[in-house]
Write a protein that holds these residues in place. Structure first.
Motif, short mmCIF file in Angstrom:
data_model
loop_
_atom_site.label_atom_id
_atom_site.label_comp_id
_atom_site.label_asym_id
_atom_site.label_seq_id
_atom_site.Cartn_x
_atom_site.Cartn_y
_atom_site.Cartn_z
N GLU A 91 -2.90 -3.34 -2.55
CA GLU A 91 -3.00 -4.21 -3.72
C GLU A 91 -2.20 -5.49 -3.52
N GLN A 131 0.84 -1.19 0.00
CA GLN A 131 0.00 0.00 0.00
C GLN A 131 0.88 1.23 0.00
N LYS A 189 -3.12 5.34 -1.83
CA LYS A 189 -3.58 4.30 -2.77
C LYS A 189 -4.19 3.13 -2.01
N GLU A 190 -4.93 2.32 -2.76
CA GLU A 190 -5.52 1.12 -2.19
C GLU A 190 -4.44 0.06 -1.97
#
Length: 126
Positions: free
Chosen positions: A46, A39, A43-44
């Motif tokens: 992932e 991460q 941002k998300e």
């Protein structure tokens, strides 16, 4: 309750390598799936790489294929992520995750994993 502890993060220059480790309190081979997520700020989280410990089947995000390798050492109950040819865009907090239940495959989203480590920071400078 499975406990996961990551280590091995740090700061490297682009093109360099790091190996992340994830020490599990239980048996890694008892987990159906294990994975590495990352991460970056804003941002998300992932998925980066996943493995089915019982078979050694691996899955990778397209962004890291050919550069990262996920592996396990069942004798030491440890999951690894070897990261080569690092790029600035790989900069993120990296998390280890585990799932004990059956899944049709281990290329899973974050909400499919039950246990998480606290994360280890990877910073890649250009």
């Amino acid at each position: 309750q499975e406990q996961l502890v990551e280590s091995g993060g740090g700061s490297v220059q682009a093109g360099g390598s790091l190996r992340l480790s994830c020490a599990a309190s239980g048996y890694t081979y008892s987990m159906y799936c294990m994975g590495w997520f990352r991460q970056a700020p804003g941002k998300e989280r992932e998925g980066v790489a996943h493995i089915r410990p019982g078979r050694g089947t691996t899955y990778y995000a397209d962004s890291v294929k050919g550069r990262f390798t996920i592996s396990q050492d069942n004798t030491e109950n440890t999951l690894y992520l070897q990261m080569n040819s690092l790029k600035p865009e790989d900069t993120a907090m990296y998390y280890c995750a585990a799932r004990p239940q059956y899944a049709a495959g281990c290329l899973l989203p974050r909400n499919a994993y039950n246990y998480w480590g606290q994360g280890t920071q990877v910073t890649v400078s250009s």
